[in-house]
Design an enzyme around this catalytic site. Structure first.
Site, PDB file in Angstrom:
ATOM      1  N   GLN A 178       0.891  -1.169   0.000  1.00  0.00           N
ATOM      2  CA  GLN A 178       0.000   0.000   0.000  1.00  0.00           C
ATOM      3  C   GLN A 178       0.928   1.217   0.000  1.00  0.00           C
ATOM      4  O   GLN A 178       1.478   1.578   1.031  1.00  0.00           O
ATOM      5  CB  GLN A 178      -0.903  -0.040   1.237  1.00  0.00           C
ATOM      6  N   GLN A 189       0.335   4.554  -1.367  1.00  0.00           N
ATOM      7  CA  GLN A 189      -0.144   5.917  -1.179  1.00  0.00           C
ATOM      8  C   GLN A 189      -0.082   6.255   0.301  1.00  0.00           C
ATOM      9  O   GLN A 189      -0.439   5.401   1.108  1.00  0.00           O
ATOM     10  CB  GLN A 189      -1.595   6.056  -1.674  1.00  0.00           C
ATOM     11  N   GLY A 206     -10.670   0.743   0.038  1.00  0.00           N
ATOM     12  CA  GLY A 206     -10.192   0.369  -1.283  1.00  0.00           C
ATOM     13  C   GLY A 206      -9.018   1.232  -1.663  1.00  0.00           C
ATOM     14  O   GLY A 206      -8.800   2.292  -1.084  1.00  0.00           O
ATOM     15  N   GLU A 240      -7.077   2.488  -5.342  1.00  0.00           N
ATOM     16  CA  GLU A 240      -7.290   2.530  -6.788  1.00  0.00           C
ATOM     17  C   GLU A 240      -6.078   2.120  -7.610  1.00  0.00           C
ATOM     18  O   GLU A 240      -5.790   2.750  -8.633  1.00  0.00           O
ATOM     19  CB  GLU A 240      -7.741   3.935  -7.169  1.00  0.00           C
ATOM     20  N   ASN A 241      -5.323   1.124  -7.200  1.00  0.00           N
ATOM     21  CA  ASN A 241      -4.158   0.716  -7.981  1.00  0.00           C
ATOM     22  C   ASN A 241      -4.608   0.393  -9.412  1.00  0.00           C
ATOM     23  O   ASN A 241      -5.545  -0.370  -9.602  1.00  0.00           O
ATOM     24  CB  ASN A 241      -3.473  -0.475  -7.327  1.00  0.00           C
ATOM     25  N   HIS A 288     -16.204   4.250  -6.331  1.00  0.00           N
ATOM     26  CA  HIS A 288     -15.182   5.226  -5.966  1.00  0.00           C
ATOM     27  C   HIS A 288     -13.818   4.854  -6.579  1.00  0.00           C
ATOM     28  O   HIS A 288     -13.185   5.671  -7.256  1.00  0.00           O
ATOM     29  CB  HIS A 288     -15.083   5.305  -4.439  1.00  0.00           C
ATOM     30  N   GLU A 289     -13.376   3.636  -6.354  1.00  0.00           N
ATOM     31  CA  GLU A 289     -12.046   3.246  -6.856  1.00  0.00           C
ATOM     32  C   GLU A 289     -12.022   3.251  -8.382  1.00  0.00           C
ATOM     33  O   GLU A 289     -11.030   3.638  -8.998  1.00  0.00           O
ATOM     34  CB  GLU A 289     -11.624   1.881  -6.312  1.00  0.00           C
ATOM     35  N   HIS A 313     -11.589   6.726  -9.757  1.00  0.00           N
ATOM     36  CA  HIS A 313     -10.193   7.191  -9.728  1.00  0.00           C
ATOM     37  C   HIS A 313      -9.472   6.918 -11.052  1.00  0.00           C
ATOM     38  O   HIS A 313      -8.454   7.553 -11.340  1.00  0.00           O
ATOM     39  CB  HIS A 313      -9.414   6.489  -8.618  1.00  0.00           C
ATOM     40  N   GLU A 334      -9.246  13.131  -4.329  1.00  0.00           N
ATOM     41  CA  GLU A 334     -10.358  12.486  -3.611  1.00  0.00           C
ATOM     42  C   GLU A 334     -11.681  13.251  -3.718  1.00  0.00           C
ATOM     43  O   GLU A 334     -12.746  12.649  -3.709  1.00  0.00           O
ATOM     44  CB  GLU A 334      -9.990  12.291  -2.139  1.00  0.00           C
ATOM     45  N   ASP A 376      -0.181  10.813   6.435  1.00  0.00           N
ATOM     46  CA  ASP A 376      -1.040   9.852   7.134  1.00  0.00           C
ATOM     47  C   ASP A 376      -1.729  10.492   8.336  1.00  0.00           C
ATOM     48  O   ASP A 376      -2.840  10.123   8.700  1.00  0.00           O
ATOM     49  CB  ASP A 376      -0.233   8.628   7.586  1.00  0.00           C
ATOM     50  N   TYR A 395     -12.174  14.617   0.822  1.00  0.00           N
ATOM     51  CA  TYR A 395     -13.227  13.846   0.161  1.00  0.00           C
ATOM     52  C   TYR A 395     -14.537  14.645   0.109  1.00  0.00           C
ATOM     53  O   TYR A 395     -15.081  14.921  -0.950  1.00  0.00           O
ATOM     54  CB  TYR A 395     -13.510  12.544   0.926  1.00  0.00           C
ATOM     55  N   ARG A 428      -9.481  -2.047   9.032  1.00  0.00           N
ATOM     56  CA  ARG A 428      -9.863  -0.845   8.284  1.00  0.00           C
ATOM     57  C   ARG A 428      -9.953   0.341   9.240  1.00  0.00           C
ATOM     58  O   ARG A 428     -10.757   0.348  10.173  1.00  0.00           O
ATOM     59  CB  ARG A 428     -11.194  -1.088   7.576  1.00  0.00           C
ATOM     60  N   MET A 429      -9.139   1.371   8.976  1.00  0.00           N
ATOM     61  CA  MET A 429      -9.032   2.487   9.918  1.00  0.00           C
ATOM     62  C   MET A 429     -10.351   3.215  10.090  1.00  0.00           C
ATOM     63  O   MET A 429     -10.646   3.728  11.164  1.00  0.00           O
ATOM     64  CB  MET A 429      -7.944   3.450   9.436  1.00  0.00           C
ATOM     65  N   LYS A 430     -11.149   3.225   9.031  1.00  0.00           N
ATOM     66  CA  LYS A 430     -12.469   3.867   9.109  1.00  0.00           C
ATOM     67  C   LYS A 430     -13.322   3.249  10.217  1.00  0.00           C
ATOM     68  O   LYS A 430     -14.219   3.911  10.748  1.00  0.00           O
ATOM     69  CB  LYS A 430     -13.156   3.704   7.751  1.00  0.00           C
TER      70      LYS A 430
HETATM   71  N1  BES Z   1      -6.913   6.416  -2.410  1.00  0.00           N
HETATM   72  C1  BES Z   1      -7.798   6.143  -1.328  1.00  0.00           C
HETATM   73  C2  BES Z   1      -7.150   5.432  -0.183  1.00  0.00           C
HETATM   74  C3  BES Z   1      -5.948   6.152   0.376  1.00  0.00           C
HETATM   75  C4  BES Z   1      -5.917   7.525   0.544  1.00  0.00           C
HETATM   76  C5  BES Z   1      -4.842   5.436   0.766  1.00  0.00           C
HETATM   77  C6  BES Z   1      -4.786   8.158   1.054  1.00  0.00           C
HETATM   78  C7  BES Z   1      -3.723   6.066   1.274  1.00  0.00           C
HETATM   79  C8  BES Z   1      -3.690   7.440   1.419  1.00  0.00           C
HETATM   80  C9  BES Z   1      -9.017   5.368  -1.817  1.00  0.00           C
HETATM   81  O1  BES Z   1      -9.444   5.727  -3.085  1.00  0.00           O
HETATM   82  C10 BES Z   1     -10.151   5.698  -0.898  1.00  0.00           C
HETATM   83  O2  BES Z   1     -10.478   6.846  -0.808  1.00  0.00           O
HETATM   84  N2  BES Z   1     -10.751   4.705  -0.253  1.00  0.00           N
HETATM   85  C11 BES Z   1     -11.899   4.909   0.592  1.00  0.00           C
HETATM   86  C12 BES Z   1     -13.138   4.485  -0.151  1.00  0.00           C
HETATM   87  C13 BES Z   1     -14.367   5.261   0.159  1.00  0.00           C
HETATM   88  C14 BES Z   1     -14.192   6.748   0.118  1.00  0.00           C
HETATM   89  C15 BES Z   1     -15.500   4.836  -0.740  1.00  0.00           C
HETATM   90  C16 BES Z   1     -11.700   4.073   1.849  1.00  0.00           C
HETATM   91  O3  BES Z   1     -10.672   3.404   1.945  1.00  0.00           O
HETATM   92  O4  BES Z   1     -12.527   4.110   2.728  1.00  0.00           O
HETATM   93 ZN    ZN Z   2     -10.264   7.675  -3.174  1.00  0.00          ZN
END
Ligand code: BES
Ligand code: ZN
Length: 596
Positions: free
Chosen positions: A127, A129, A261, A263-264, A287-288, A291, A310, A367, A375, A544-546
């Site tokens: 990972q 990014q 996700g 977006e690789n 979303h991905e 991108h 984003e 980070d 977003y 998942r950090m979210k």
């Molecule tokens: N590119 C991001 C994930 C990311 C951002 C990784 C910054 C590292 C640094 C990816 O497109 C993303 O935004 N994922 C979201 C999806 C959601 C917004 C639908 C996620 O991981 O929750």
């Molecule tokens: Zn994104």
């Protein structure tokens, strides 16, 4: 000297890389990638050239005529890593560096077989990014320097390797016990889109250009969940122009993946938590996929312009959902995003510089700056532009924007300039400068209203006041409707109300993690005993950090749950990704502040 990206040693006055040839051996035993990279330069050049590295052991550096190139690895700077200074003889066309990654490389996570679904093969993935590519390859690690690449990836013979690139076949007889996968990425990508994963993988085709990869135990469920993807690609093409990346494949990672996700290109990486069983979380795919235009074709020049990436993508994701599932569905997604935006603004404070769209992240780790602001504030800015000129005209603008900047990396100011040229006066009409350069939310921020949203908010407010919704009606709520309802409930409720909710919505048993975690956040924050086993299970399983951030934050509300959180973290830590650990530790540090 001219360094334009606060997170890279790349110097615009120095030679610039155009292409990478990677030759990697994936060492599962040592948790290291061993190998080499050849950097091809845009023009034959000489003189100093600075590369970004972090934790890399550089073994040798050679020029294209075979002579060793003097190099110096400087002291580690905590965010940027170590500058690798090369001294190139005149006329250098390419440089080959042999190196080994650190077992602690931030970009890599390694799993023993016991930590996978099948318990057979080990697994690893990257990972990169935003600024972690430098932990797996010495490079000019800034999105300004786009590169094409090829790769030879050697792995144990029972392992499948995938990359953010086109597969070019597999060589089976290179050496006993191993095989080599070949890849080619002909389009120039920012280094943060370099990606690899390797493990016991199987694939299912979803269309002629889309396939899903997962562990065999998961692949059927994944194929069902993402069955809509070809329709999504077609819809996105109608909106934003031709899909330029040939294939759109997806990879389902182990649950420790810290994001929803990533977006690789040609291989979106996904958390298994999006597999709800009913396709209710495919917004992550939208979303991905989006991108592929807003991001992978046109990306930010540095993390100071991350909203370009984003914000546009979040807006685009909702346009795709709107086209596929209608306005009512996308209106709820905007409302769900509002809750995330409010949380981020509250977390940083409305006057924090991190609430600006155009940021100044000198000295700040991207980070640590990560939040829903680029977003959701970003998407709202794009929405305001869209509505200022009307959808038709804006869609034409979008296609032109993507064409004008395809395969480049731009700044907020370059965007504004293009906007002014194409849609004169629009920036001023919507107070674009406030959106980009001021903190908090501008006064013309859109408020997303819909009848359904009003009803659900009213139901949530009513519930908090003691009026339960009709159990027969709630049975028909969609997952997003239920999520909106939960988001509008108070963060602490009494045991009786919580019991009613769980009984009528079956919340603790949900397979939709958005709903499950929203519920567990309220219940854990209320120190509601019956959910604790499930909270523990989720926290030990999912990285998942979210989800980790709100759950660990909720556990901080009460002294007895703080103790539990610390126990759970001690147990889960070895399985968490480094980035997830950092988030949890920052949440827990606040526990202790609160106690003093
Ligand atoms: N590119 C991001 C994930 C990311 C951002 C990784 C910054 C590292 C640094 C990816 O497109 C993303 O935004 N994922 C979201 C999806 C959601 C917004 C639908 C996620 O991981 O929750
Ligand atoms: Zn994104």
């Amino acid at each position: 000297m001219s360094r334009l990206d606060p997170h890279s040693y790349y110097d615009t006055t120095q030679p610039r890389t155009r292409h990478l040839d990677l030759n990697w051996f994936v060492n599962f035993r040592q948790h290291q990638i061993e190998g080499s990279v050849t950097l091809s330069l845009e023009n034959p050049s000489g003189g100093p050239m600075d590369l970004d590295t972090k934790g890399l052991t550089i073994q040798s550096v050679y020029g294209d005529n075979g002579q060793p190139i003097p190099f110096q690895l400087e002291e580690e700077e905590p965010i940027l890593g170590q500058r690798l200074r090369l001294d190139l003889p005149d006329g250098t066309k390419s440089i080959m560096l042999s190196y080994v990654t650190s077992p602690e490389a931030i970009a890599l996570q390694w799993f023993e077989p016991e930590m996978t679904l099948g318990n057979r093969e080990p697994f690893m993935y990257s990972q990169c990014q935003a600024i972690h590519a430098r932990t797996i390859v010495p490079c000019q690690d800034t999105p300004r320097v786009r590169v094409s690449y090829t790769a030879l990836v050697t792995v144990p013979e029972y392992i499948t390797a995938v990359m953010s690139a086109g597969p070019q076949g597999q060589i089976r007889d290179v050496a006993p016990g191993v095989s080599t996968f070949k890849f080619n990425m002909p389009q120039p990508i920012p280094p943060y889109l370099l990606a690899i994963a390797a493990g016991g993988l199987e694939a299912r085709d979803l269309s002629t250009r889309a396939r899903v990869w997962a562990e065999p135990e998961m692949v059927e469920r994944a194929a069902y969940e993402f069955g809509e993807v070809e329709q999504m690609i077609k819809t996105a093409e109608r909106l934003f122009g031709r899909y330029e990346w040939d294939r759109y494949d997806m990879l389902v990672l182990p649950p420790a993946f810290p994001f929803g996700g990533m977006e690789n290109p040609r291989m979106t990486f996904l958390t298994p938590t999006v597999i709800a069983g009913d396709r209710s979380l495919v917004d992550v795919i939208a979303h991905e996929l989006a991108h592929s235009w807003t991001g992978n074709l046109v990306t930010n020049a540095s993390m100071d312009h991350f909203w370009l990436n984003e914000g546009f993508t979040t807006w685009a994701e909702r346009r795709i959902l709107d086209a596929l599932h209608g306005e009512k569905a996308s209106a709820l997604r905007w409302a769900i995003g509002q809750a995330a935006l409010d949380e981020s603004v509250a977390r940083f404070g409305a006057d924090s510089p991190l609430t600006k769209l155009r940021t100044d992240l000198r000295g700040v780790d991207p980070d640590d700056a990560f939040s829903s602001i680029p977003y959701e504030k970003g998407a709202r800015f794009v929405y305001v532009l869209e509505h200022a000129v009307g959808r038709q005209q804006f869609d034409r603008f979008m296609r032109k924007y993507i064409q004008a900047f395809r395969f480049t990396s731009i700044t907020s100011e370059e965007f504004l300039e293009f906007l002014e040229k194409e849609l004169p006066g629009t920036a001023a009409a919507v107070n674009a400068n406030d959106w980009l350069y001021q903190t908090g939310m501008p006064s013309n921020a859109p408020v997303f209203k819909s009848e359904r949203l009003d009803e659900l908010t009213a139901a949530a407010n009513g519930f908090a006041a003691g009026n339960q919704p009709d159990p027969k009606q709630v049975k028909n709520w969609t997952p997003d409707e239920l999520l909106v309802f939960l988001q509008h409930l108070p963060r602490e409720l009494d045991a009786e109300s919580l019991g009613w909710l769980d009984q009528n919505f079956n919340l603790t048993e949900r397979g939709n993690y958005e709903i499950l975690v929203e519920w567990l956040t309220i219940a854990a924050g209320s120190a509601y005993e019956p959910v604790f086993d499930r909270v523990r299970e989720v926290l030990l399983e999912v990285g998942r950090m979210k989800y980790l951030r709100p759950l660990y934050t909720a556990l901080g509300r009460h002294a007895n749950t703080r103790v539990r959180a610390k126990e759970i973290y001690a147990e889960g830590k070895p399985r968490y990704h480094i980035l997830s650990r950092r988030v949890i530790e920052s949440v827990m540090n606040k526990y202790d502040e609160g106690n003093q």
